[in-house]
Motif scaffolding. Structure first.
Motif, PDB file in Angstrom:
ATOM      1  N   SER A 112     -35.367  45.584  21.042  1.00 19.46           N
ATOM      2  CA  SER A 112     -36.646  44.980  21.391  1.00 19.46           C
ATOM      3  C   SER A 112     -36.784  43.473  21.257  1.00 19.46           C
ATOM      4  O   SER A 112     -37.908  42.987  21.219  1.00 19.46           O
ATOM      5  CB  SER A 112     -37.722  45.652  20.554  1.00 19.46           C
ATOM      6  OG  SER A 112     -37.441  45.415  19.197  1.00 19.46           O
TER       7      SER A 112
ATOM      8  N   ARG B  81     -35.055  42.551  12.602  1.00 14.97           N
ATOM      9  CA  ARG B  81     -34.500  43.783  13.200  1.00 14.97           C
ATOM     10  C   ARG B  81     -32.973  43.737  13.363  1.00 14.97           C
ATOM     11  O   ARG B  81     -32.287  44.703  13.086  1.00 14.97           O
ATOM     12  CB  ARG B  81     -35.124  44.029  14.584  1.00 14.97           C
ATOM     13  CG  ARG B  81     -36.620  44.137  14.559  1.00 14.97           C
ATOM     14  CD  ARG B  81     -37.051  45.534  14.257  1.00 14.97           C
ATOM     15  NE  ARG B  81     -37.930  45.528  13.138  1.00 14.97           N
ATOM     16  CZ  ARG B  81     -38.849  46.449  12.893  1.00 14.97           C
ATOM     17  NH1 ARG B  81     -39.023  47.445  13.716  1.00 14.97           N
ATOM     18  NH2 ARG B  81     -39.598  46.398  11.827  1.00 14.97           N
TER      19      ARG B  81
ATOM     20  N   ARG C 273     -42.257  42.802  11.208  1.00 11.68           N
ATOM     21  CA  ARG C 273     -41.040  42.069  11.587  1.00 11.68           C
ATOM     22  C   ARG C 273     -41.340  40.590  11.450  1.00 11.68           C
ATOM     23  O   ARG C 273     -42.426  40.137  11.804  1.00 11.68           O
ATOM     24  CB  ARG C 273     -40.697  42.290  13.073  1.00 11.68           C
ATOM     25  CG  ARG C 273     -40.613  43.653  13.519  1.00 11.68           C
ATOM     26  CD  ARG C 273     -40.603  43.776  15.038  1.00 11.68           C
ATOM     27  NE  ARG C 273     -39.832  42.755  15.716  1.00 11.68           N
ATOM     28  CZ  ARG C 273     -39.544  42.807  17.000  1.00 11.68           C
ATOM     29  NH1 ARG C 273     -39.944  43.797  17.746  1.00 11.68           N
ATOM     30  NH2 ARG C 273     -38.848  41.864  17.572  1.00 11.68           N
TER      31      ARG C 273
ATOM     32  N   TYR D 169     -32.409  41.263  27.492  1.00 15.11           N
ATOM     33  CA  TYR D 169     -33.634  42.013  27.178  1.00 15.11           C
ATOM     34  C   TYR D 169     -34.598  41.949  28.370  1.00 15.11           C
ATOM     35  O   TYR D 169     -35.117  42.984  28.823  1.00 15.11           O
ATOM     36  CB  TYR D 169     -34.279  41.398  25.920  1.00 15.11           C
ATOM     37  CG  TYR D 169     -35.649  41.936  25.597  1.00 15.11           C
ATOM     38  CD1 TYR D 169     -35.829  43.229  25.114  1.00 15.11           C
ATOM     39  CD2 TYR D 169     -36.789  41.138  25.761  1.00 15.11           C
ATOM     40  CE1 TYR D 169     -37.093  43.720  24.811  1.00 15.11           C
ATOM     41  CE2 TYR D 169     -38.058  41.614  25.455  1.00 15.11           C
ATOM     42  CZ  TYR D 169     -38.200  42.903  24.978  1.00 15.11           C
ATOM     43  OH  TYR D 169     -39.466  43.384  24.690  1.00 15.11           O
TER      44      TYR D 169
HETATM   45  N1  NAD Z   1     -42.700  42.847  19.709  1.00 19.55           N
HETATM   46  C1  NAD Z   1     -42.910  42.161  20.830  1.00 19.55           C
HETATM   47  O1  NAD Z   1     -43.052  40.932  20.867  1.00 19.55           O
HETATM   48  C2  NAD Z   1     -43.023  42.868  22.136  1.00 19.55           C
HETATM   49  C3  NAD Z   1     -43.552  42.186  23.188  1.00 19.55           C
HETATM   50  C4  NAD Z   1     -43.567  42.792  24.397  1.00 19.55           C
HETATM   51  C5  NAD Z   1     -43.098  44.084  24.525  1.00 19.55           C
HETATM   52  N2  NAD Z   1     -42.589  44.740  23.467  1.00 19.55           N
HETATM   53  C6  NAD Z   1     -42.065  46.084  23.642  1.00 19.55           C
HETATM   54  O2  NAD Z   1     -42.874  46.989  22.900  1.00 19.55           O
HETATM   55  C7  NAD Z   1     -42.048  48.052  22.440  1.00 19.55           C
HETATM   56  C8  NAD Z   1     -42.202  48.208  20.947  1.00 19.55           C
HETATM   57  O3  NAD Z   1     -41.806  46.991  20.336  1.00 19.55           O
HETATM   58  P1  NAD Z   1     -41.574  46.895  18.773  1.00 19.55           P
HETATM   59  O4  NAD Z   1     -41.792  45.489  18.430  1.00 19.55           O
HETATM   60  O5  NAD Z   1     -42.314  47.954  18.070  1.00 19.55           O
HETATM   61  O6  NAD Z   1     -40.007  47.210  18.692  1.00 19.55           O
HETATM   62  P2  NAD Z   1     -39.203  47.737  17.414  1.00 19.55           P
HETATM   63  O7  NAD Z   1     -37.798  47.330  17.597  1.00 19.55           O
HETATM   64  O8  NAD Z   1     -39.878  47.343  16.172  1.00 19.55           O
HETATM   65  O9  NAD Z   1     -39.324  49.314  17.553  1.00 19.55           O
HETATM   66  C9  NAD Z   1     -38.658  50.000  18.567  1.00 19.55           C
HETATM   67  C10 NAD Z   1     -38.534  51.442  18.130  1.00 19.55           C
HETATM   68  O10 NAD Z   1     -37.738  52.112  19.111  1.00 19.55           O
HETATM   69  C11 NAD Z   1     -36.808  52.940  18.435  1.00 19.55           C
HETATM   70  N3  NAD Z   1     -35.632  53.122  19.253  1.00 19.55           N
HETATM   71  C12 NAD Z   1     -34.772  52.168  19.677  1.00 19.55           C
HETATM   72  N4  NAD Z   1     -33.772  52.725  20.355  1.00 19.55           N
HETATM   73  C13 NAD Z   1     -34.013  54.052  20.378  1.00 19.55           C
HETATM   74  C14 NAD Z   1     -33.317  55.152  20.923  1.00 19.55           C
HETATM   75  N5  NAD Z   1     -32.161  54.996  21.559  1.00 19.55           N
HETATM   76  N6  NAD Z   1     -33.854  56.385  20.789  1.00 19.55           N
HETATM   77  C15 NAD Z   1     -35.017  56.569  20.125  1.00 19.55           C
HETATM   78  N7  NAD Z   1     -35.717  55.556  19.553  1.00 19.55           N
HETATM   79  C16 NAD Z   1     -35.200  54.308  19.686  1.00 19.55           C
HETATM   80  C17 NAD Z   1     -36.492  52.204  17.144  1.00 19.55           C
HETATM   81  O11 NAD Z   1     -35.981  53.094  16.144  1.00 19.55           O
HETATM   82  C18 NAD Z   1     -37.835  51.616  16.795  1.00 19.55           C
HETATM   83  O12 NAD Z   1     -38.574  52.471  15.963  1.00 19.55           O
HETATM   84  C19 NAD Z   1     -40.626  47.722  22.870  1.00 19.55           C
HETATM   85  O13 NAD Z   1     -40.344  48.392  24.083  1.00 19.55           O
HETATM   86  C20 NAD Z   1     -40.664  46.247  23.102  1.00 19.55           C
HETATM   87  O14 NAD Z   1     -39.683  45.830  24.030  1.00 19.55           O
HETATM   88  C21 NAD Z   1     -42.573  44.181  22.255  1.00 19.55           C
END
Ligand code: NAD
Length: 354
Positions: A81, A326, A181, A145
């Protein structure tokens, strides 16, 4: 309504679970996650997953289609992510963020799921000159990404059937979480200011970075899980954030210094200009979701982070090497032999092609 939240055990997931529970208390809520960061709880007395009716563990790359029967909505948050993780694990990032997302959506459509919500990102605008980007403007991904998010969006558009598909292009997330995070710009600044009295801007401060608090991301997901196709079309891509929260990085630093008086800001004039800079137009989201507009101000996000970090007894000046980053967590799993280089748990190797 029966809702499956995939990737619910990360930074954003706990807020999404809590918001859906609050807004739709009669709903059945299930989670599915590979639990990479399950142990990275921050300042909570009980598991955020406690609001769910069930938690499943597994890898979205090896999702069993049978698990999707009976759900009205699937929310896909699972991803590698951020940019540093995407750079370190390029193939895995494309496999999880793009290929697994599309396979999950195809299976959901075949299983009769009515709504699919995909967490996309405004980072796909990359470097964007010439004012705020709208959804129809050209994309300029500068990282793996970002490429993975574009690839997923494009493939999701090709899925036929009646399932409503909503790609939420989120601004950069910020704010407190049950799994905080610190590898995000605002969160890093607040943490650094609190433990060192300094914050360091790794650019000349001019790049644009729209922000959204995790709680407002969760409200957008709540809107999307029951969005009518009459409101935006069966397939929708929408920027999620607010025009007022398009900031230049130096403005974010100044807001943190204001909330933590005495903070010294260093602008790194020698560093290469941050390759990502984009302002975003959030007008479409405003018109489609007037009752789910972001509510948390920058000052609120900073204040929640301050009190959350204080509540954790946070005083680690080396936090950039800690489990609050992360990439460090994944590297630690790998170094100890728990995860292989494809980010598959060693105990599950052989379940699918590596
Ligand atoms: N944090 C940001 O700035 C942001 C901004 C825009 C979009 N997003 C998107 O929002 C979503 C959530 O973001 P986040 O910050 O909570 O990310 P994060 O990395 O904290 O959490 C992602 C979760 O996905 C799980 N995961 C990853 N690979 C996996 C797999 N193969 N099978 C099952 N589970 C899996 C991880 O265990 C984790 O719990 C993501 O798709 C991210 O790209 C985040």
């Amino acid at each position: 309504m029966r809702i499956l939240i995939v990737g619910n055990m990360g930074y954003v997931g706990p807020a999404v679970s809590a918001q859906l529970k609050k807004a739709c208390p009669q709903s059945v809520l299930h989670g599915f996650d590979n639990a990479y960061f399950a142990h990275c709880l921050t300042g909570v007395a009980c598991l955020p997953e406690r609001v769910l009716d069930a938690q499943f563990f597994g890898d979205v790359r090896a999702f069993s289609d049978g698990l999707l029967a009976g759900y009205d909505a699937v929310v896909q948050l699972a991803a590698i992510s951020n940019d540093p993780m995407g750079d370190r694990f390029q193939d895995v990032t494309l496999d999880i963020n793009q290929n697994a997302t599309v396979a999950l959506a195809q299976a959901a459509s075949a299983a009769g799921v009515k709504h699919f919500v995909f967490a996309s990102s405004c980072s796909i605008y990359g470097v964007a000159e010439g004012g705020p980007r709208r959804e129809t403007d050209p994309l300029n991904p500068v990282t793996t990404y970002a490429q993975s998010k574009i690839g997923a969006e494009k493939a999701l558009e090709q899925i036929d059937g009646a399932m409503t598909i909503t790609c939420l292009r989120f601004a950069t997330a910020c704010g407190m979480s049950d799994r905080l995070r610190l590898d995000l710009v605002l969160n890093d600044f607040v943490a650094s200011a609190m433990v060192t009295g300094k914050l360091s801007v790794l650019s000349d401060g001019t790049p644009w970075r729209p922000l959204i608090d995790t709680h407002d991301m969760a409200r957008a997901v709540e809107w999307a899980v029951s969005r009518s196709p009459d409101n935006g079309g069966r397939y929708l891509v929408v920027n999620v954030g607010s025009d007022e929260r398009n900031y230049q990085v130096h403005q974010i630093a100044e807001a943190v210094a204001k909330a933590l008086p005495g903070t010294e800001i260093s602008i790194n004039t020698n560093s290469a200009v941050d390759s990502r800079s984009y302002q975003v137009d959030f007008g479409l989201y405003k018109s489609l979701a007037p009752n789910h507009q972001p509510q948390v101000t920058l000052e609120d996000s900073i204040s929640h982070l301050k009190s959350g970090l204080a509540g954790m007894g946070f005083e680690d000046s080396e936090f950039r090497n800690s489990s609050l980053i992360r990439l460090k967590v994944l590297e630690s799993h790998m170094a100890s032999g728990r995860l292989n280089r494809s980010l598959v748990w060693r105990c599950e190797e052989g379940g699918y092609n590596l």
